[in-house]
Motif scaffolding. Structure first.
Motif, PDB file in Angstrom:
ATOM      1  N   ARG A 280       0.834  -1.206   0.000  1.00 27.20           N
ATOM      2  CA  ARG A 280       0.000   0.000   0.000  1.00 27.20           C
ATOM      3  C   ARG A 280       0.867   1.254   0.000  1.00 27.20           C
ATOM      4  NH1 ARG A 280      -4.552  -3.043   0.680  1.00 27.20           N
ATOM      5  NH2 ARG A 280      -4.925  -4.154   2.616  1.00 27.20           N
ATOM      6  N   GLY A 281       2.029   1.162   0.665  1.00 21.11           N
ATOM      7  CA  GLY A 281       2.916   2.327   0.719  1.00 21.11           C
ATOM      8  C   GLY A 281       3.525   2.647  -0.640  1.00 21.11           C
ATOM      9  N   LYS A 282       4.017   1.623  -1.325  1.00 23.88           N
ATOM     10  CA  LYS A 282       4.631   1.837  -2.642  1.00 23.88           C
ATOM     11  C   LYS A 282       3.599   2.000  -3.750  1.00 23.88           C
ATOM     12  CE  LYS A 282       8.179  -0.831  -4.071  1.00 23.88           C
ATOM     13  NZ  LYS A 282       8.805  -2.172  -4.178  1.00 23.88           N
ATOM     14  N   GLY A 283       2.374   1.553  -3.471  1.00 26.94           N
ATOM     15  CA  GLY A 283       1.336   1.647  -4.498  1.00 26.94           C
ATOM     16  C   GLY A 283       1.511   0.625  -5.606  1.00 26.94           C
ATOM     17  N   THR A 284       1.913  -0.593  -5.222  1.00 24.85           N
ATOM     18  CA  THR A 284       2.120  -1.633  -6.240  1.00 24.85           C
ATOM     19  C   THR A 284       1.409  -2.918  -5.853  1.00 24.85           C
ATOM     20  OG1 THR A 284       4.118  -2.425  -5.139  1.00 24.85           O
ATOM     21  CG2 THR A 284       4.413  -0.766  -6.865  1.00 24.85           C
ATOM     22  N   ILE A 285       1.148  -3.728  -6.866  1.00 22.37           N
ATOM     23  CA  ILE A 285       0.704  -5.100  -6.635  1.00 22.37           C
ATOM     24  C   ILE A 285       1.705  -6.033  -7.317  1.00 22.37           C
ATOM     25  CG2 ILE A 285      -1.750  -4.494  -6.488  1.00 22.37           C
ATOM     26  CD1 ILE A 285      -1.633  -6.215  -9.358  1.00 22.37           C
ATOM     27  N   THR A 286       1.773  -7.274  -6.819  1.00 18.74           N
ATOM     28  CA  THR A 286       2.755  -8.229  -7.332  1.00 18.74           C
ATOM     29  C   THR A 286       2.044  -9.460  -7.870  1.00 18.74           C
ATOM     30  OG1 THR A 286       4.410  -7.459  -5.765  1.00 18.74           O
ATOM     31  CG2 THR A 286       4.720  -9.672  -6.660  1.00 18.74           C
ATOM     32  N   LEU A 287       2.478  -9.899  -9.032  1.00 21.67           N
ATOM     33  CA  LEU A 287       1.951 -11.130  -9.627  1.00 21.67           C
ATOM     34  C   LEU A 287       3.108 -12.084  -9.845  1.00 21.67           C
ATOM     35  CD1 LEU A 287      -0.233  -9.446 -12.408  1.00 21.67           C
ATOM     36  CD2 LEU A 287      -0.996 -10.193 -10.149  1.00 21.67           C
ATOM     37  N   VAL A 288       2.866 -13.356  -9.599  1.00 23.23           N
ATOM     38  CA  VAL A 288       3.881 -14.364  -9.923  1.00 23.23           C
ATOM     39  C   VAL A 288       3.282 -15.249 -11.009  1.00 23.23           C
ATOM     40  CG1 VAL A 288       5.248 -16.291  -9.080  1.00 23.23           C
ATOM     41  CG2 VAL A 288       4.929 -14.280  -7.648  1.00 23.23           C
ATOM     42  N   ILE A 289       3.999 -15.353 -12.109  1.00 24.50           N
ATOM     43  CA  ILE A 289       3.428 -15.949 -13.316  1.00 24.50           C
ATOM     44  C   ILE A 289       4.280 -17.141 -13.740  1.00 24.50           C
ATOM     45  CG2 ILE A 289       2.821 -15.490 -15.734  1.00 24.50           C
ATOM     46  CD1 ILE A 289       2.793 -12.439 -14.761  1.00 24.50           C
ATOM     47  N   GLN A 290       3.595 -18.198 -14.167  1.00 19.14           N
ATOM     48  CA  GLN A 290       4.293 -19.348 -14.702  1.00 19.14           C
ATOM     49  C   GLN A 290       4.087 -19.346 -16.211  1.00 19.14           C
ATOM     50  OE1 GLN A 290       3.021 -22.994 -12.871  1.00 19.14           O
ATOM     51  NE2 GLN A 290       5.154 -23.627 -12.625  1.00 19.14           N
ATOM     52  N   ALA A 291       5.185 -19.359 -16.939  1.00 19.17           N
ATOM     53  CA  ALA A 291       5.098 -19.303 -18.397  1.00 19.17           C
ATOM     54  C   ALA A 291       4.806 -20.695 -18.923  1.00 19.17           C
ATOM     55  CB  ALA A 291       6.396 -18.757 -18.978  1.00 19.17           C
ATOM     56  N   VAL A 292       3.520 -20.976 -19.167  1.00 19.45           N
ATOM     57  CA  VAL A 292       3.137 -22.311 -19.616  1.00 19.45           C
ATOM     58  C   VAL A 292       2.422 -22.282 -20.962  1.00 19.45           C
ATOM     59  CG1 VAL A 292       3.029 -23.477 -17.393  1.00 19.45           C
ATOM     60  CG2 VAL A 292       1.079 -22.129 -18.161  1.00 19.45           C
ATOM     61  N   GLY A 293       1.702 -21.224 -21.242  1.00 22.85           N
ATOM     62  CA  GLY A 293       0.959 -21.146 -22.497  1.00 22.85           C
ATOM     63  C   GLY A 293       1.472 -19.989 -23.334  1.00 22.85           C
ATOM     64  N   LYS A 294       0.765 -19.733 -24.429  1.00 25.72           N
ATOM     65  CA  LYS A 294       1.202 -18.686 -25.344  1.00 25.72           C
ATOM     66  C   LYS A 294       1.268 -17.332 -24.654  1.00 25.72           C
ATOM     67  CE  LYS A 294       0.523 -15.560 -28.804  1.00 25.72           C
ATOM     68  NZ  LYS A 294      -0.183 -14.304 -28.899  1.00 25.72           N
ATOM     69  N   THR A 295       0.168 -16.981 -23.960  1.00 25.58           N
ATOM     70  CA  THR A 295       0.093 -15.648 -23.366  1.00 25.58           C
ATOM     71  C   THR A 295       1.160 -15.444 -22.295  1.00 25.58           C
ATOM     72  OG1 THR A 295      -2.256 -15.516 -23.851  1.00 25.58           O
ATOM     73  CG2 THR A 295      -1.435 -14.073 -22.108  1.00 25.58           C
ATOM     74  N   THR A 296       1.318 -16.445 -21.409  1.00 29.43           N
ATOM     75  CA  THR A 296       2.277 -16.255 -20.317  1.00 29.43           C
ATOM     76  C   THR A 296       3.721 -16.327 -20.822  1.00 29.43           C
ATOM     77  OG1 THR A 296       1.849 -18.576 -19.795  1.00 29.43           O
ATOM     78  CG2 THR A 296       0.809 -16.938 -18.393  1.00 29.43           C
ATOM     79  N   ARG A 297       3.979 -17.132 -21.847  1.00 26.13           N
ATOM     80  CA  ARG A 297       5.341 -17.159 -22.407  1.00 26.13           C
ATOM     81  C   ARG A 297       5.669 -15.832 -23.077  1.00 26.13           C
ATOM     82  NH1 ARG A 297       7.554 -22.616 -24.597  1.00 26.13           N
ATOM     83  NH2 ARG A 297       6.519 -24.047 -23.157  1.00 26.13           N
ATOM     84  N   GLU A 298       4.663 -15.319 -23.760  1.00 22.44           N
ATOM     85  CA  GLU A 298       4.851 -14.027 -24.415  1.00 22.44           C
ATOM     86  C   GLU A 298       5.118 -12.939 -23.365  1.00 22.44           C
ATOM     87  OE1 GLU A 298       2.393 -12.414 -28.145  1.00 22.44           O
ATOM     88  OE2 GLU A 298       1.307 -12.352 -26.258  1.00 22.44           O
ATOM     89  N   MET A 299       4.376 -13.016 -22.249  1.00 19.09           N
ATOM     90  CA  MET A 299       4.609 -12.045 -21.180  1.00 19.09           C
ATOM     91  C   MET A 299       6.018 -12.194 -20.621  1.00 19.09           C
ATOM     92  SD  MET A 299       0.991 -12.073 -19.118  1.00 19.09           S
ATOM     93  CE  MET A 299       1.488 -10.899 -17.867  1.00 19.09           C
ATOM     94  N   GLN A 300       6.462 -13.442 -20.519  1.00 17.16           N
ATOM     95  CA  GLN A 300       7.806 -13.681 -20.003  1.00 17.16           C
ATOM     96  C   GLN A 300       8.841 -12.991 -20.899  1.00 17.16           C
ATOM     97  OE1 GLN A 300       9.253 -17.685 -20.377  1.00 17.16           O
ATOM     98  NE2 GLN A 300      10.308 -17.624 -18.407  1.00 17.16           N
TER      99      GLN A 300
END
Lengths: 312, 500
Positions: A78-98
């Motif tokens: 809340r102080g930094k104003g960020t959220i964190t996501l942990v992603i596993q690159a398994v499909g097209k979309t997540t690999r592309e994001m990686q």
């Protein structure tokens, strides 16, 4: 005036506070790679950082032609104003994001926090279980239980020592931490249910178990606690489109009834969830997902030198 | 003024717009019905009798001065026609396409007693489309009043409310959970019925009025209505979030793969562009698709499936064509395009294979029973008439429940079925918060939602104490036998004039 509440700095308009501006999208401020498939993104979104509660998720579109994919919020600051996501690159979309999501780039769309927040109830002693990718989203729950005054036993499971992440974060909010690895290279050898057995043996008064991870792991956790009649919550992550209850693509069977994971969940009583139905429905687009990934990998091979492809 | 028109002197035949050939159009997403040419529009305008007491206006949920704009078309003053329509309705192009005119404006048209009624919807669309093409906008000068209004949901109810509040001088922000605005117009109604360019043009109109759109914003979860009023400085809020929580059948096989709601099918196709290979969202459909339901959404779903290449698309409906809630034109178009209708047929089971995919359906034949107290004949099963057929996709289009998000996150009074309770001004139980559209009434039409948005805007203006800038009052000219000491005999000493 009464208009300068916590959501709004004096003199600013509400709309400038809403996410980041459309021109810049939702900016990535940190990236950390835990392994060749698992990576962390910290994204600036002050309003969401304010609102996020344990158990909630977001929907992400990495670019304008992309899919909408649900990802559980792994942390919020809340102080930094960020959220964190942990992603596993398994499909097209997540690999592309990686490949494409770097510090300084931004996501096309990010909406949330979605879903009913986890009920951080009055249990005095709780066990928070995370398996593989489920390790990240169970962290906010462990922290919330700790802040609520509970005795927290963390159990985190990985395939092998090299894949372990966030051990320090869990140590900071757990009274006990059991690390499980499939190959025994660190901590307890075996699946997280092995850790659950040990925890229950040592603490017969555990009031609640929270388990997040792949469907089979959550099912195994629910079966491990069922004989002990320990309330066990699991977090379901089926295929979604809107995340607002509008399409019903994420419907799951809980206690014989149809529920929508996006607005009725994502947390449900693990002893009531029909995991077979869930795993079947997760295979819904298996053919399309595979061919999309094949097409994408092919296009990467054509445009990227092999040593860089997939490595991020 | 020309000679008075009568039913005998007007063109007897209703003007037909050009339509794409059914075989051809069932393979593309271009619009089915082409817009009237100028000649067509003028000719059709000549069929209006300019009734002194126009029933069409009463039938219109937003009260467009229909004879007024038709008269302007007849005079070839198309800009004037646009001005008349936009006085009541900013979304002429949308409404001309998607309103159920046969039950609203065209239904009570007296021409329809002997001939076919005046094609009001098509004339409205003609004017709206010309405005888009010619880039006409009616942006009145508005004195800002420093009130801030938040609108939740960018569908037709929210758009209509936003337009009226912006015209009244408020600073209006519309919040949308999706990444693009438009609500059901965007995700629900397919391009061949309502092209995206039309929605974009209407949203640009709102932006020109000063309305701000904030997408990717899920009100209730990112911030609550209480926070909007209490902390974010909004003076009033309108909730127009739609019904959106699709119903499933509650029969065996409901959760098989390839059973999906019409909402999901349409969202994947229309908003996420699953049909376009450059977009990532998948939408696999089989060769045989069964769509359950016969409302407008069902028609849209079936026609989308045809266009996506399914060989057989079946409509499964437990009543008859006469009871189908869809627009007449939609059923007609669906029939032309080769949809196979199975009236008086009720699904009892969706059949699956070992992998959990749909392989077929079991249905039972129905017949209409004795009329109930409301006079409606309910369908009853015909004993022993069960039968099975093959299908690889089943689309459920049997309506929606209330979406729970606002109810979960705000202390608004809800009905037992989860819809928001409102008073006659569409005010909710929370001061300053109004609601309208499907989240109040359950699933209805686009224009009814717009009508609700406008009604809520009136309630909101009154609540905020804003003088209604849409309407000003001025006395009629003094003198003549109609007045005594300048006061109208029939209390008609005030007439409505329009600004802007």
């Amino acid at each position: 005036m009464g208009r300068n509440g916590s959501l709004e700095a004096p003199g600013t308009r509400a709309s400038t506070m809403l996410g980041t501006s459309k021109d810049s999208g939702y900016g990535i401020v940190t990236r950390e790679d835990f392994s060749d498939v698992t990576f962390l993104l910290e994204i600036r979104h002050p309003l969401m950082a304010q609102a996020a509660q344990p158990g909630q998720f977001v929907i992400v579109m990495s670019h304008a032609e992309g899919e909408r994919i649900p990802l559980t919020i792994a942390d919020f600051d809340r102080g930094k104003g960020t959220i964190t996501l942990v992603i596993q690159a398994v499909g097209k979309t997540t690999r592309e994001m990686q490949q494409l999501c770097r510090i300084g780039t931004s996501l096309f769309a990010l909406v949330g926090p979605m879903g009913v927040p986890s009920h951080v109830g009055g249990a005095r002693k709780v066990t928070c279980v995370g398996g593989g990718l489920g390790v990240a989203p169970v962290f906010p729950q462990a922290r919330a239980f700790k802040e609520a005054g509970a005795y927290v036993i963390g159990i985190i499971g990985f395939r092998t020592r090299a894949l372990v992440f966030w051990e320090d974060k869990f140590r900071s909010c757990c009274d006990e931490l059991i690390v499980c690895t499939d190959d025994g290279s660190m901590g307890v050898k075996g699946p997280v249910t092995e850790g659950i057995k040990r925890a229950i043996a040592a603490h017969p008064d555990i009031g609640e178990v929270v388990a997040i991870g792949p469907p089979l792991m959550m099912k195994a956790c629910a079966e491990a606690t069922r004989p002990h009649k320990i309330n066990t919550m699991v977090s379901l992550n089926p295929v979604m489109v809107d995340g607002t209850g509008m399409c019903g693509g994420c419907r799951v069977r809980v206690g014989g009834q149809i529920k929508f994971a996006c607005v009725d969940g994502p947390d449900f009583d693990g002893h009531q969830v029909d995991f077979e139905d869930l795993t079947t429905r997760l295979r819904r687009f298996a053919t399309e997902e595979k061919s999309a990934l094949d097409r994408w990998s092919e296009s990467c091979r054509m445009t990227t030198p092999p040593e860089e492809a997939g490595g991020g | 003024m020309a000679k008075k028109r009568t039913i005998r002197t007007i063109p007897q035949e209703r003007t037909r717009p050009h339509e794409q050939d059914p075989v051809e159009r069932a393979k593309n997403f271009s619009e089915v019905t082409c817009v009237f040419s100028i000649e067509d529009a003028v000719r059709e305008s000549e069929r209006c009798l300019f009734c002194p007491d126009p029933k069409c206006v009463e039938g219109c949920p937003v009260g467009i001065d229909i004879p007024g704009f038709i008269r302007k078309i007849g005079e070839k003053d198309f800009r004037g026609a646009y001005d008349v329509i936009t006085d009541a309705n900013l979304l002429a192009s949308v409404c001309g396409r998607v309103c159920p005119q046969e039950t609203q404006c065209e239904g009570p048209c007296p021409v329809g007693e002997n001939l076919e009624p005046v094609a009001i919807g098509r004339l409205e669309r003609f004017v709206g489309d010309m405005a888009i093409q010619e880039r006409w906008t009616n942006i009145p000068y508005v004195e800002p009043n420093r009130y801030r209004v938040g609108i939740i949901g960018s569908g037709p109810a929210g758009m209509a409310c936003a337009a009226d509040m912006a015209k009244a001088g408020c600073e209006v922000t519309v919040f949308e959970a999706f990444h693009v605005p438009g609500g059901v117009l965007r995700y629900g109604i397919p391009d061949f019925r309502l092209p995206n360019e039309v929605i974009d043009a209407e949203i640009d109109n709102l932006r020109a009025l000063g309305v701000r759109f904030e997408c990717n914003t899920l009100v209730g979860r990112l911030f609550t209505i209480e926070q909007m009023i209490g902390e974010m400085g909004f003076d009033a809020v309108f909730v127009g979030t739609g019904a959106g929580y699709p119903r499933f059948m509650g029969i065996p096989g409901d959760s098989l793969n390839n059973v999906l709601s019409a909402n999901e099918l349409l969202t994947r196709c229309n908003m996420m562009r699953a049909r376009d290979s450059s977009h990532d969202t998948p939408l696999p459909l089989g060769r045989r698709v069964a769509v359950i339901g016969a409302g407008n959404t069902a028609m849209d779903a079936m026609r989308v499936c045809m266009r996506l290449g399914s060989e057989h698309v079946y409509c499964i409906y437990r009543r008859t064509k006469a009871e189908s809630p869809a627009r007449v034109e939609e059923v007609h178009h669906a029939e032309e395009e080769g949809i196979e209708f199975h009236w008086l047929t009720n699904p009892i089971e969706i059949l699956g294979d070992a992998e959990g995919n749909v392989r077929g359906m079991r249905c039972i034949r129905m017949e209409l029973g004795e009329p109930d107290e409301s006079g409606r004949r309910g369908p009853v099963p015909v004993a022993g008439s069960e039968f099975e057929f093959e299908a690889d996709t089943v689309v459920i289009a049997i309506g929606t429940h209330a979406n729970p998000i606002i109810g979960q996150t705000a202390k608004l009074k809800l009905s037992s079925r989860g819809y928001i309770e409102v008073d006659e001004n569409l005010a909710t139980s929370m001061a300053g918060v109004f609601a309208g559209g499907d989240i109040v009434t359950g699933a209805a039409t686009v224009i009814e939602a717009m009508g609700a948005g406008r009604k809520a805007a009136r309630g909101m203006k009154a609540w905020l104490g804003i003088r209604d800038t849409d309407t000003v009052y001025q006395p009629e000219p003094v003198g003549g036998e109609a007045t005594i000491l300048g006061i109208g005999i029939a209390e008609k000493n005030f007439v409505r004039v329009h600004l802007g």
